[in-house]
Every structure is written in C-alpha cells, then in structure tokens.
Enzyme design. Sequence first.
Site, mmCIF file in Angstrom:
data_model
loop_
_atom_site.group_PDB
_atom_site.id
_atom_site.type_symbol
_atom_site.label_atom_id
_atom_site.label_comp_id
_atom_site.label_asym_id
_atom_site.label_seq_id
_atom_site.Cartn_x
_atom_site.Cartn_y
_atom_site.Cartn_z
ATOM 1 N N SER A 1 -0.137 68.827 24.029
ATOM 2 C CA SER A 1 -0.326 68.999 25.471
ATOM 3 C C SER A 1 -1.215 67.932 26.084
ATOM 4 O O SER A 1 -1.253 67.812 27.303
ATOM 5 C CB SER A 1 -0.934 70.367 25.773
ATOM 6 O OG SER A 1 -0.108 71.383 25.277
ATOM 7 N N TYR B 1 -1.177 81.070 13.170
ATOM 8 C CA TYR B 1 -1.410 80.545 14.520
ATOM 9 C C TYR B 1 -2.628 79.646 14.559
ATOM 10 O O TYR B 1 -2.709 78.742 15.388
ATOM 11 C CB TYR B 1 -1.522 81.687 15.525
ATOM 12 C CG TYR B 1 -0.173 82.353 15.708
ATOM 13 C CD1 TYR B 1 0.990 81.622 15.535
ATOM 14 C CD2 TYR B 1 -0.047 83.689 16.019
ATOM 15 C CE1 TYR B 1 2.227 82.194 15.668
ATOM 16 C CE2 TYR B 1 1.193 84.275 16.155
ATOM 17 C CZ TYR B 1 2.329 83.524 15.973
ATOM 18 O OH TYR B 1 3.562 84.100 16.098
ATOM 19 N N SER C 1 -16.716 77.810 4.987
ATOM 20 C CA SER C 1 -16.663 76.530 5.692
ATOM 21 C C SER C 1 -15.917 76.663 7.016
ATOM 22 O O SER C 1 -16.393 76.193 8.054
ATOM 23 C CB SER C 1 -15.993 75.492 4.796
ATOM 24 O OG SER C 1 -15.552 74.407 5.553
ATOM 25 N N SER C 2 -14.755 77.332 6.994
ATOM 26 C CA SER C 2 -13.990 77.488 8.236
ATOM 27 C C SER C 2 -14.765 78.285 9.261
ATOM 28 O O SER C 2 -14.754 77.970 10.456
ATOM 29 C CB SER C 2 -12.674 78.226 7.987
ATOM 30 O OG SER C 2 -11.909 77.554 7.076
ATOM 31 N N ASP D 1 -23.024 65.651 21.014
ATOM 32 C CA ASP D 1 -22.678 65.931 19.612
ATOM 33 C C ASP D 1 -22.219 67.383 19.562
ATOM 34 O O ASP D 1 -22.129 68.048 20.592
ATOM 35 C CB ASP D 1 -23.896 65.720 18.694
ATOM 36 C CG ASP D 1 -23.469 65.468 17.249
ATOM 37 O OD1 ASP D 1 -22.623 66.224 16.752
ATOM 38 O OD2 ASP D 1 -23.972 64.516 16.628
ATOM 39 N N LYS E 1 5.397 77.578 26.817
ATOM 40 C CA LYS E 1 4.816 76.297 26.410
ATOM 41 C C LYS E 1 5.889 75.229 26.294
ATOM 42 O O LYS E 1 5.741 74.128 26.827
ATOM 43 C CB LYS E 1 4.111 76.453 25.064
ATOM 44 C CG LYS E 1 2.831 77.219 25.213
ATOM 45 C CD LYS E 1 2.088 77.251 23.910
ATOM 46 C CE LYS E 1 0.610 77.317 24.146
ATOM 47 N NZ LYS E 1 0.068 76.213 24.895
ATOM 48 N N THR F 1 5.477 81.426 23.868
ATOM 49 C CA THR F 1 5.836 80.175 23.201
ATOM 50 C C THR F 1 6.893 79.443 24.018
ATOM 51 O O THR F 1 6.845 78.217 24.174
ATOM 52 C CB THR F 1 6.345 80.452 21.785
ATOM 53 O OG1 THR F 1 5.475 81.386 21.167
ATOM 54 C CG2 THR F 1 6.385 79.186 20.966
ATOM 55 N N TRP G 1 1.193 81.463 -2.734
ATOM 56 C CA TRP G 1 -0.008 81.263 -1.912
ATOM 57 C C TRP G 1 -0.426 82.555 -1.238
ATOM 58 O O TRP G 1 -1.564 82.684 -0.805
ATOM 59 C CB TRP G 1 0.200 80.159 -0.876
ATOM 60 C CG TRP G 1 0.836 80.609 0.397
ATOM 61 C CD1 TRP G 1 2.172 80.698 0.652
ATOM 62 C CD2 TRP G 1 0.178 81.026 1.605
ATOM 63 N NE1 TRP G 1 2.378 81.153 1.930
ATOM 64 C CE2 TRP G 1 1.176 81.364 2.539
ATOM 65 C CE3 TRP G 1 -1.155 81.155 1.996
ATOM 66 C CZ2 TRP G 1 0.890 81.826 3.821
ATOM 67 C CZ3 TRP G 1 -1.433 81.616 3.270
ATOM 68 C CH2 TRP G 1 -0.424 81.937 4.170
ATOM 69 N N HIS H 1 5.695 92.127 10.176
ATOM 70 C CA HIS H 1 7.026 91.513 10.111
ATOM 71 C C HIS H 1 7.174 90.673 8.843
ATOM 72 O O HIS H 1 8.277 90.237 8.534
ATOM 73 C CB HIS H 1 7.358 90.704 11.381
ATOM 74 C CG HIS H 1 6.522 89.488 11.594
ATOM 75 N ND1 HIS H 1 6.164 89.039 12.831
ATOM 76 C CD2 HIS H 1 5.969 88.617 10.731
ATOM 77 C CE1 HIS H 1 5.433 87.947 12.718
ATOM 78 N NE2 HIS H 1 5.307 87.680 11.443
ATOM 79 N N HIS H 2 6.074 90.455 8.136
ATOM 80 C CA HIS H 2 6.177 89.801 6.827
ATOM 81 C C HIS H 2 6.553 90.814 5.749
ATOM 82 O O HIS H 2 6.732 90.457 4.601
ATOM 83 C CB HIS H 2 4.841 89.156 6.457
ATOM 84 C CG HIS H 2 4.429 88.065 7.391
ATOM 85 N ND1 HIS H 2 4.795 86.753 7.208
ATOM 86 C CD2 HIS H 2 3.706 88.080 8.524
ATOM 87 C CE1 HIS H 2 4.301 86.015 8.191
ATOM 88 N NE2 HIS H 2 3.633 86.800 9.007
ATOM 89 N N HIS I 1 -1.196 86.478 9.516
ATOM 90 C CA HIS I 1 -0.435 86.062 10.686
ATOM 91 C C HIS I 1 -1.287 85.309 11.692
ATOM 92 O O HIS I 1 -0.898 84.222 12.120
ATOM 93 C CB HIS I 1 0.380 87.190 11.315
ATOM 94 C CG HIS I 1 1.476 86.571 12.115
ATOM 95 N ND1 HIS I 1 2.606 86.054 11.541
ATOM 96 C CD2 HIS I 1 1.537 86.243 13.413
ATOM 97 C CE1 HIS I 1 3.322 85.457 12.470
ATOM 98 N NE2 HIS I 1 2.696 85.570 13.618
ATOM 99 N N GLU J 1 -3.663 83.592 10.891
ATOM 100 C CA GLU J 1 -3.877 82.323 10.189
ATOM 101 C C GLU J 1 -2.766 81.314 10.499
ATOM 102 O O GLU J 1 -3.035 80.134 10.691
ATOM 103 C CB GLU J 1 -3.966 82.575 8.679
ATOM 104 C CG GLU J 1 -3.808 81.348 7.794
ATOM 105 C CD GLU J 1 -4.989 80.398 7.847
ATOM 106 O OE1 GLU J 1 -6.062 80.826 8.315
ATOM 107 O OE2 GLU J 1 -4.829 79.237 7.435
ATOM 108 N N ARG K 1 13.394 82.196 -3.120
ATOM 109 C CA ARG K 1 12.210 81.325 -3.167
ATOM 110 C C ARG K 1 11.571 81.353 -4.540
ATOM 111 O O ARG K 1 11.757 82.286 -5.290
ATOM 112 C CB ARG K 1 11.131 81.880 -2.242
ATOM 113 C CG ARG K 1 11.272 81.671 -0.843
ATOM 114 C CD ARG K 1 10.205 82.503 -0.121
ATOM 115 N NE ARG K 1 8.904 81.838 -0.132
ATOM 116 C CZ ARG K 1 7.854 82.310 0.524
ATOM 117 N NH1 ARG K 1 7.943 83.422 1.203
ATOM 118 N NH2 ARG K 1 6.704 81.671 0.492
ATOM 119 N N HIS L 1 0.538 74.137 -4.212
ATOM 120 C CA HIS L 1 1.026 73.384 -3.055
ATOM 121 C C HIS L 1 0.705 74.138 -1.772
ATOM 122 O O HIS L 1 0.140 73.577 -0.833
ATOM 123 C CB HIS L 1 2.539 73.146 -3.175
ATOM 124 C CG HIS L 1 3.182 72.714 -1.901
ATOM 125 N ND1 HIS L 1 2.955 71.484 -1.330
ATOM 126 C CD2 HIS L 1 4.037 73.355 -1.057
ATOM 127 C CE1 HIS L 1 3.644 71.388 -0.201
ATOM 128 N NE2 HIS L 1 4.307 72.517 -0.006
#
Lengths: 543, 211
Positions: free
Chosen positions: A282, A271, A183-184, A119, A345, A342, A155, A316-317, A267, A269, A464, A90
């Site tokens: 926006s 964002y 690809s990314s 294009d 924003k 943040t 994951w 922080h993870h 991290h 990622e 979890r 998932h």
Amino acid sequence: MASLPPKHRLESSASEASSAGHDEHHYRPGGLMRWVLTTNHKEIGTLYLIFSLTMFLIGGVFALVVRAELFQPGLQLVQPEFFNQMTTMHGLIMVFGAVMPAFVGLANWMVPLQIGAPDMALPRLNNFSFWLLPIAFTLMLSTLFMPGGAPNFGWTFYAPLSTTYAPPSTTFFILSLHIAGISSILGAINIIATILNLRAPGMRLMDMTLFVWTWLITAFLLIAVMPVLAGVVTMMLMDINFGTSFFNAGGGGDPVLFQHLFWFFGHPEVYIMILPAFGIVSVIIPTFARKRLFGYASMVYATASIAILSFLVWAHHMFVVGLPLVAELFFMYSTMLIAVPTGVKVFNWITTLFRGSISFEPAMLFAIAFVVLFTIGGFSGLMLAISPADFQYHDTYFVVAHFHYVLVPGAVFSIMAGVYYWLPKWTGHYPHLRLSQWHFWLSMIGVNLTFFPMHFSGLAGMPRRIPDYSLQFADFNMLSSIGAFMFGFSQLLFVVIVIMCVRGGKKAPAKAWDGAEDLEWTVPSPAPLHTFEHPPQYRPVEH
Amino acid sequence: MTDVVEDRSPQVRRTVVKTLVVLAGMFGFAFALVPLYDVFCQVTGLNGKTSTSAQTLVHEEVDTERTVTMQFVTRGSAGLPWKLEAHSRQVRVHPGQSTEVYFTFRNLGDQALVARAVPSVTPSPASLHLRKLACFCFDNQRLAPGESFEAPLVFQLTRDLPEEIKTVTLVYTLYPQDQGPDVAVATVADGAPGSDKGRRPASGEDPGGEA
C-alpha cells in the site's frame, strides 16, 4: 535485505547541535561489538534483515531437499524420516525465522523514519529481542544433529504426534519456540510503544502510512496470540516431561484441544505474516502509480476487521476433526466474511493503479505480482473455506498450493518489494536495474511453476507431507520441482543484487522515487545513523 | 532526540505496562481455555466423552417404535500388549431400554500392567444421551501376565436421543496407565512407539494363538 547501514558519519548527522544531550553515543564500540551492542534502530533493522535472509536461504535448502525427493515417484534421495524432518523444519524456519523477522526488520528500519521518530521507543529492548533470535534458531537447527533427529511432526506440531510419539529433541524445539516467541513479543511491545508515543508532532493516527498502520495492528495481534503459543508449547512440555495429560486421551486429556489452542494462535499468526505485506504494497503502489492511495480510511478499517475476524475463524483448519454441524457452518461463514475486507483492499490497490501514471520499477513489479498472486491464493482460500469441499481438499497439495500462494508470492514478494523500494534509502544506491528485473521474472516464473501445478495434484488427491506418490502425479511433481529449483537459485541473484547495491551503484537522492511522498524520503540517502533528532515539521496529507 | 524521549518516556512506560497486562492476561487465558473447553464439551457433548462415573438408570418407558444400532469398537495402544474384545460387535436397542454387554480384557505380555479403556462416542451429540450404569471404563484395570478378565457394560440410551441418530458407535481405546509413583516414568516411556521392550505382540491382532 542484507544491506549494511552507512558508517556513522558525523558530518551527515544533525546531531552536533544537541550532542550534549546524548553522551551515550560518544562511546561507540567498533568491529563486531558494534553490532552486538547496537541500540540503533537502523542497525538492528539491518541485523533482522540479514538474519531473515540467512534463514530464508536455509529454509529454502530444506524445501529443495523436499522437492528433489519429490522430483520422481519412489524413494530416491532421503529416508522418509528425514523427509518429515525437512518438511517440518522448512515450515518452522520460514514462518518463525524468515518471514516474521523480515517484517520486524522492515518495521525497525522504516517505522521510526515514517513517523518522524529518532529511534524506537525502547532501544535496548530492541537489541535484546533481536539477539534472542539467533539463539532460538541455532537451538532449533541443532536438533537436526541430535539423536532421534529434528522435529518430524509438521510445522503445526499436532499432539500427540509432537508429545507421545515425538523425537527426544522436541524439548529443545519447545525451548526454541519459547525464545523466538519472547523475541516477537518484545518486538511487538516496542513497535506499539513507538507508534503510539513517538509520532512527529501533529501526526494523527489517521495520518500514518499504511505500513505503520498495518504494523500497529499486527503488533496487537502478536501481543494477543504469542502468549497462547507459549501456553500451548508449555502444555506440550509438561505432557512430555512432567506426566500431565493436557493432550493425552489416556489421562483424560483431548488431542483435539491441542488443535483448538494451536489454531487459535495459528490463524492470527498467518495474518501476522500478511498484514505488514499489505502495508508495504500500500505504500509502493501509490508511489509508482503517482497517485494517492485510493480509500486510505477503508484500508485501515479493512486491516482492523481482518485482524478481529482472525480470532473467530480458527476451526476452519479443523473441519474434519468431527465438529458439529453448527460449528462447521459458523466457521465456514465467518471465514468467508474475511473475503469482504480483503476484497476491499484488492479493490483499493487496483483503483489506485487505475488511470495512474505507472512505471515498472522492480519494487512495483513485485508489488503488482503480489496483488495478482495473493488474490489467487485468496481465492483458493475461499474454496478451502467451504466446509463440505474442504473434506476433499484437506491435507492435500491443494492446501499446500493455497498457503504457498499467500506466503511466497504474498508475504515474501512483498518483503522483496519493500527491499527494492527502500534499498536506495538504506544504501544510497539504486539496485542494479537489469539484474533486479531478471530476479523478478525468474522468481515470478519459478514461483508459479512450483505452486500452480500443486492445485491440480492436490485436487487429484495427492496427500501432503508424504515422500512418495502414485504415478499419476509424476508430471505435476516434476514441474513443481523444476520450478522450485528455479525459484531457489534465483534468490542467489537477489543476494548478489543486494551486495552490489551496498557496495555501489547509481547514486540515489533523498527522494529516490518520483512519487514517494512519505517522511522517510525527506532524510538524505543513505539515511544517516541518527535521523529526526528534532521532530520534523509534519504537514498532514489529505487522504 | 533526548528531549523528545524524555518528554514521552512516562507515556511509553504506560503503553508498555498496558501491553504487559494484556500479555499476562492472554497467557492465563490460554491455560483457562483447558478447563473451559472441558466444561463446554461436557455441556454440549461435543467431544464425545461420556461420564466418568456410574449414572443411574432413567426410568422411562421403552420406546419400541425406534430401534438404534449400538456398535462397539475396541482399539489397542502401541506398546501395550493387551487385547480388548467386545462379545457382541453390535446390538440393536430401543431408546429407554437398559442393555448389558460384555467385554474381555486380556494381557498377552509377560508383565503385569495397568491400563484403562477410554470411551468415545460417535456421533458426539449422542454422548449426552448415553447413560452408563456400570462400566469397566470408570477404573483402571490391572492384569497379570496372561490373565484375562470379563467385564460388563450396562448402558441405556435415553428417549430424548435425537431422532436423526440411527447408529451410535462406542469406541474403547486402551491406554497404559501409571502403575504407581515409582514406575510411572518407565511406563510412559515404554508407551512410546519406539519401545523395544519386546512387547511388540501387543499391537497386532492375534498372537494369543497358543494361549
């Protein structure tokens, strides 16, 4: 998401005048090969969006397996081994298969239109980077049918769980991540090359819409961290197959190193999955508030600061791996610092709404829900940033609630907002109003019913990734499961709305929304296959 | 369209080359982080690893004012039917004092195996102040079936051990090691948890009852 692009209609394309210059477009394969060989940014954007929607539904089914098992305490439906595969798949499918390709698809469709380019800068590379994705995810999904089952280590694939103790299919999983990563990266190179080089004459960087800006910054993040992910999975591959000991303590390696490397990628990622969402919101909020975006420049700088800070907060993870006090403090404060840009924003969005002439079209409903619910996710993120408090929250459902609040009503709602906003441009028809409102409210209620109770079960200590739980969590989990099924099934309504919109509906003019001022609204709806073959006359807007 | 693309293709190429350079740099950086991390941890002692070779005793006076509790914890590994025991679970030492403690390795399985005890120190800053004069952890051990083996650890906590550290825990975890190039793969594979090689007694505490 799943809109088919309009058929190539020569009469609506302004290409005749210069047709001698692009003979390659005269031969157009029909049928399936048209889609396989297309180099058109709109068609590739559509392919990305259809792919993403497919993955979203598959990943959603996995989530519903998880929620069905957690409906009641005890083991009812699936074995714990399979449950672990479901949570892992998932996460992987939603992150790499649904959210990221959806943003790339939106970028493919809208970036050239918003900067007045004909294009993408590298159309063939664009085709290649899309077709890598079905290969990568077919490979990833095929691990479910392999002996030993699919990846089951979460994951985040922490070593040595994903190396020494991993199922044999892990090598296929690594390969599929490599392909998806390539690809990314190719997509990001293409977007950077397009934005930096193909803007309409006279359009400066600070004239670009925020969607283009956030994607430019996101693309740089992708360039910076996807190679690190590739490096990490390569090290795993070598640990598993070639006897190296990057992460194996027995051979002198260090499992904690894995977590450092992973989150150094991970991290930024997260964002990558939220900055384009900021961009979409926006552009939508000013349109339906009929005001210019408040604080355009501060939005750009806030996005850039968030991107830079994202490289300084990864640990922080890992507050509970045994970091020294100095590191705990550094990562706690640097993480809290992110709340400042943040906050800028969120303040700007609210100030844009302030005294605006607001109307609540479906796109706007999703955008406003984004602002409110993303902020809730941001606040729980602040709580998690407090290192001593994190010792309690770590690996509980509180964390699950936090990142689902920023990813589902955050990233996913912004994608839906973007789809409702741009569907008239893509298909030439407005989406069915009543049904879209139903879709919004069912999703809104479903999402909150699913994830809000998780804050409580998490604070009460529910861990979890465990298929069973003790009895005191039963009520919260039942609510979460009901909400999850409600949210999941209401997405079928979304599919129906998109298909209906492709097939017909109220005709949309070129400028489909009253307050929409960006360049894409100057081309006809539906957007012809070729647009801006001659650069548009761009008049800078005063921001 | 074409005129625009043609005009700008050198610029596009330049952008692509630049991004590719960054890309290659970041890929290299990911791998460079591995040795960098090791050096960083060696300097700061952050990952609790101790020196992998014998160190000399630092001759300093024993600080009898302070007493530090030194704890020894031993752990096995799934798939390795060995047992490692510390003769004393904890000793109280003065900083500067050198101390000798004994450990026993026992192979409870039915085949000869090679393994190594890998140390880890908690709290990690203490690892910089723990000097080992002799340790079984510097080498691999090879034990025949049923064989047991007693090994000394001679260590010293230096006097500059930070004041706030009152207890130091030294953990030894047994890890199976490659026995040689030809059986290397088999050993690694057998180390996996799903190993059904009948080596299970390893993981537990006691099956050496009759030994």
